[in-house]
Design a protein around this motif. Structure first.
Motif, PDB file in Angstrom:
ATOM      1  N   THR A  37      27.528  -9.718  45.209  1.00  0.00           N
ATOM      2  CA  THR A  37      28.130  -8.939  44.101  1.00  0.00           C
ATOM      3  C   THR A  37      28.396  -9.723  43.014  1.00  0.00           C
ATOM      4  O   THR A  37      29.487 -10.273  42.775  1.00  0.00           O
ATOM      5  CB  THR A  37      29.271  -8.002  44.672  1.00  0.00           C
ATOM      6  OG1 THR A  37      30.386  -8.747  45.339  1.00  0.00           O
ATOM      7  CG2 THR A  37      29.066  -6.819  45.325  1.00  0.00           C
ATOM      8  N   PRO A  38      27.394  -9.949  42.063  1.00  0.00           N
ATOM      9  CA  PRO A  38      28.071 -10.827  40.906  1.00  0.00           C
ATOM     10  C   PRO A  38      28.708 -10.024  40.260  1.00  0.00           C
ATOM     11  O   PRO A  38      28.775  -8.713  40.043  1.00  0.00           O
ATOM     12  CB  PRO A  38      26.507 -11.115  40.169  1.00  0.00           C
ATOM     13  CG  PRO A  38      25.797  -9.934  40.716  1.00  0.00           C
ATOM     14  CD  PRO A  38      26.189  -9.706  42.140  1.00  0.00           C
ATOM     15  N   PRO A  39      29.537 -10.871  39.107  1.00  0.00           N
ATOM     16  CA  PRO A  39      30.475 -10.093  38.570  1.00  0.00           C
ATOM     17  C   PRO A  39      30.027  -9.316  37.138  1.00  0.00           C
ATOM     18  O   PRO A  39      30.740  -8.612  36.716  1.00  0.00           O
ATOM     19  CB  PRO A  39      31.680 -10.996  38.061  1.00  0.00           C
ATOM     20  CG  PRO A  39      30.794 -12.302  38.021  1.00  0.00           C
ATOM     21  CD  PRO A  39      29.699 -12.034  39.043  1.00  0.00           C
ATOM     22  N   GLU A  70      28.754   1.109  35.857  1.00  0.00           N
ATOM     23  CA  GLU A  70      27.551   1.568  36.751  1.00  0.00           C
ATOM     24  C   GLU A  70      27.900   2.659  37.668  1.00  0.00           C
ATOM     25  O   GLU A  70      29.018   2.836  38.355  1.00  0.00           O
ATOM     26  CB  GLU A  70      26.736   0.662  37.378  1.00  0.00           C
ATOM     27  CG  GLU A  70      27.580   0.043  38.553  1.00  0.00           C
ATOM     28  CD  GLU A  70      27.075  -1.129  39.020  1.00  0.00           C
ATOM     29  OE1 GLU A  70      27.541  -1.573  40.140  1.00  0.00           O
ATOM     30  OE2 GLU A  70      25.877  -1.662  38.262  1.00  0.00           O
ATOM     31  N   ALA A 121      34.075 -13.700  34.904  1.00  0.00           N
ATOM     32  CA  ALA A 121      33.210 -12.344  35.195  1.00  0.00           C
ATOM     33  C   ALA A 121      32.307 -12.583  34.236  1.00  0.00           C
ATOM     34  O   ALA A 121      31.253 -12.039  34.247  1.00  0.00           O
ATOM     35  CB  ALA A 121      34.166 -11.191  34.909  1.00  0.00           C
ATOM     36  N   VAL A 138      28.228  -3.257  34.425  1.00  0.00           N
ATOM     37  CA  VAL A 138      28.665  -3.391  35.714  1.00  0.00           C
ATOM     38  C   VAL A 138      29.886  -2.463  36.105  1.00  0.00           C
ATOM     39  O   VAL A 138      30.132  -1.907  37.303  1.00  0.00           O
ATOM     40  CB  VAL A 138      28.827  -4.999  36.336  1.00  0.00           C
ATOM     41  CG1 VAL A 138      29.422  -5.096  37.572  1.00  0.00           C
ATOM     42  CG2 VAL A 138      27.513  -5.665  36.301  1.00  0.00           C
ATOM     43  N   LEU A 139      30.686  -2.657  34.999  1.00  0.00           N
ATOM     44  CA  LEU A 139      32.110  -1.783  35.380  1.00  0.00           C
ATOM     45  C   LEU A 139      31.846  -0.310  35.316  1.00  0.00           C
ATOM     46  O   LEU A 139      32.550   0.591  35.983  1.00  0.00           O
ATOM     47  CB  LEU A 139      33.086  -1.947  34.304  1.00  0.00           C
ATOM     48  CG  LEU A 139      33.515  -3.593  34.156  1.00  0.00           C
ATOM     49  CD1 LEU A 139      34.231  -3.875  33.115  1.00  0.00           C
ATOM     50  CD2 LEU A 139      34.646  -3.492  35.556  1.00  0.00           C
ATOM     51  N   ARG A 143      20.972  -1.563  44.996  1.00  0.00           N
ATOM     52  CA  ARG A 143      22.357  -1.913  45.298  1.00  0.00           C
ATOM     53  C   ARG A 143      22.627  -1.060  46.471  1.00  0.00           C
ATOM     54  O   ARG A 143      22.244   0.178  46.659  1.00  0.00           O
ATOM     55  CB  ARG A 143      23.326  -1.664  44.185  1.00  0.00           C
ATOM     56  CG  ARG A 143      22.735  -2.734  42.904  1.00  0.00           C
ATOM     57  CD  ARG A 143      24.140  -3.075  42.316  1.00  0.00           C
ATOM     58  NE  ARG A 143      23.963  -3.833  40.979  1.00  0.00           N
ATOM     59  CZ  ARG A 143      24.774  -4.670  40.506  1.00  0.00           C
ATOM     60  NH1 ARG A 143      26.129  -4.430  40.816  1.00  0.00           N
ATOM     61  NH2 ARG A 143      24.795  -5.341  39.554  1.00  0.00           N
ATOM     62  N   GLY A 173      27.714  -1.692  45.677  1.00  0.00           N
ATOM     63  CA  GLY A 173      27.295  -2.070  44.370  1.00  0.00           C
ATOM     64  C   GLY A 173      26.853  -3.715  44.632  1.00  0.00           C
ATOM     65  O   GLY A 173      26.502  -4.229  43.775  1.00  0.00           O
ATOM     66  N   LEU A 177      28.663  -7.046  31.254  1.00  0.00           N
ATOM     67  CA  LEU A 177      29.795  -7.128  31.917  1.00  0.00           C
ATOM     68  C   LEU A 177      30.319  -5.454  32.154  1.00  0.00           C
ATOM     69  O   LEU A 177      30.648  -4.914  33.153  1.00  0.00           O
ATOM     70  CB  LEU A 177      31.063  -7.790  31.406  1.00  0.00           C
ATOM     71  CG  LEU A 177      32.369  -7.550  32.188  1.00  0.00           C
ATOM     72  CD1 LEU A 177      32.338  -8.168  33.653  1.00  0.00           C
ATOM     73  CD2 LEU A 177      33.502  -8.517  31.509  1.00  0.00           C
TER      74      LEU A 177
END
Lengths: 450, 74
Positions: free
Chosen positions: A84-86, A435, A31, A432-433, A387, A391, A429
């Motif tokens: 969807t990139p991690p 957002e 990730a 993304v979690l 997005r 997402g 990282l």
């Protein structure tokens, strides 16, 4: 029951815990992507990590099990992919390889979703592999004789869902008041978010929010009229972008502003008046552009749309009509006899002649309307992309003719993790979690008519 | 199987059963992590741990544990 030795118990539990820790660490490593480069590749025939199957399914053919060919074939376009990139990246390069008559050649058009609420795609100048990309120059718009007015003016109009406005301001206060109504037609909360950006900036100057009306059901019980204001004092001379983000349940019933020049950027959804007014009013607007996409959601709203001296008969609901006015120059009168129609144009809409101005570059690319070009790859800055509600970044590939796909690659890039930027990498990282996903319109992306 | 071999096997039977339980429990925890990760980003976790391997390990662990439980209760 035989008693187990303490050493065995300790070692076995430790091993089990280690197995879990190792798995978590490996997933975490994937990730975080410490190398800074993530390659997501698909040949469309099998599911691949991070990338969805292409949609709509009617535009490609997968090889049959008993067929000699093993490659998928695109039969039409555009074909959409959600990726969807991690974690967060800076840039993505989309590369498409296909075979045509035994020779390797390139795709026709590649686009990326740049606005999730009005389905706008950014289409980069496509280029053959290895060629350098020419970035467009920043477009600056200025009036030579603009005089601020400052007086508040209210326009009564029924607009549905998200809209993007462009407003001109010069050393004056920016003020917008939207009178909204939640029609509660679909299940789920319907908050409203308004943001103002200066020029093409990615970071908003100010944001305003209106919570859901308290009724998250889809019971069609319309709310009272509620207002949401947005004010930015002493704005320097420039074009300001205002994004009104809301679901299709939210209707704007009136718009009050201090700005004399403001337009809707490429998309305008005239809402129906069901549950608000008995008689649908005829609506007169001003539009500039020469390529229109229009659709009405209801059979009661079939009508003739008149733009300048040309008319377009909209005979069927939910069918997307496209018409071109190749000779249209300058602003045109646009008249809808019933409203209840969603319109897109490669230009702008204005509520009146006084409010009209067009700050957009002359060569405007919208919804894949790019000049014909031979493409192999295209790069996008992720900060300029939007997005989906899930997402994901959304891309499309539009072949000019049927072609056999070898593979499609999405290469996400950002600086490699080094001792100096470890925290920055972890922040990417966590961003993304944590957002926020904004409400969008009902998902009609994959309509065959689009 | 000789009497000696049986004796040795019976001695380690509880360990086998415990290993089975532990294997099943560990795989279950990993499976939950994999499911959560897959819900978040499809393809992220299955590239690290194969779902097929997880299922085989879970069934193996459960079988070992249940067989031993059955023997003890019988």
């Amino acid at each position: 029951m035989t008693k187990l030795s303490r050493r065995y118990v300790l070692v076995s539990r430790l091993l089990a815990a280690s197995a879990v820790v190792v798995v978590v660490a490996l997933i975490f490593g994937r990730a975080v992507v410490p190398g800074g480069k993530l390659v997501v590749s698909t040949d469309l025939t099998a599911p691949e990590p991070y990338v969805s199957q292409p949609k709509p399914s009617g535009r490609f053919v997968l090889p049959d099990a008993d067929e000699v060919a093993t490659l998928a074939r695109l039969t039409g376009g555009p074909v959409y992919f959600d990726v969807t990139p991690p974690s967060a990246f800076d840039r993505v390069t989309v590369t498409e390889h296909h075979t045509a008559n035994g020779q390797r050649s390139a795709a026709a058009e590649i686009g990326a979703l740049s606005s999730s609420f009005d389905r706008r795609f950014q289409v980069k100048a496509a280029r053959p592999l290895g060629a350098s990309e020419v970035r467009p120059q920043e477009h600056v718009f200025r009036f030579t004789d603009y005089v601020p007015n400052g007086a508040l003016r209210t326009t009564n109009i029924s607009l549905r869902g998200s809209h993007r406005l462009l407003a001109y301001a010069a050393d004056e206060d920016i003020f917008f008041r939207f009178t909204t109504q939640d029609m509660n037609r679909e299940l789920g909360a319907d908050p409203v978010i308004i943001r103002v950006y200066r020029g093409s900036a990615a970071t908003p100057l100010i944001e305003s929010r209106l919570a859901d009306d308290g009724n998250a059901a889809g019971d069609q019980a319309s709310s009272e009229l509620r207002t949401i204001d947005l004010a930015w004092p002493r704005a320097e001379e420039d074009v300001y972008r205002l994004e009104f983000i809301a679901s299709g349940d939210i209707f704007i019933r009136a718009l009050t502003t201090a700005q004399t020049k403001f337009v809707f950027d490429g998309h305008l959804y005239l809402g129906d008046t069901v549950g608000y007014s008995a008689t649908p009013p005829a609506i007169s607007l001003v539009a500039q552009g020469n390529l229109y996409d229009v659709v009405t959601p209801h059979a009661e709203a079939t009508q003739r749309l008149v733009v300048g001296g040309s008319g377009l008969d909209i005979d069927e609901p939910l069918r997307r009509y496209r018409f071109a006015l190749p000779d249209a120059e300058g602003p045109q009168r646009l008249r809808s006899s019933k409203g209840d129609i969603e319109m897109e144009v490669n230009g702008v809409f204005a509520l009146s002649e006084e409010a009209f101005f067009n700050p957009l570059p002359a060569a405007r690319l919208i919804n894949g309307g790019v000049a014909s070009a031979v493409a192999a790859m295209a790069s996008f800055e992720l900060s300029e992309l939007a997005r989906t509600n899930d997402g994901a970044y959304r891309f499309f590939i539009d072949p000019k003719s049927a072609m056999t796909v070898e593979r499609i690659e999405f290469v996400f890039e950002r600086p490699m993790m080094r001792p100096g930027n470890i925290f920055e990498t972890f922040r990417r990282l966590s961003s993304v979690l944590t957002e926020e996903v904004f409400p969008g319109p009902h998902d009609r992306w994959y309509d065959e008519n689009l | 199987m000789t009497a000696g071999m049986m004796k040795t096997f019976n001695k380690y039977r509880p360990y086998v059963a415990d290993l089975g339980r532990l294997l099943a429990a560990t795989v279950l925890v990993i499976a939950i992590i994999v499911i959560i990760c897959e819900k978040w980003r499809p393809g992220l976790a299955v590239a690290v741990v194969s779902p097929k391997v997880l299922v085989v390990c879970f069934v193996l662990g459960l079988a070992l544990a249940l067989l031993e439980e059955k023997r003890q209760s019988g």
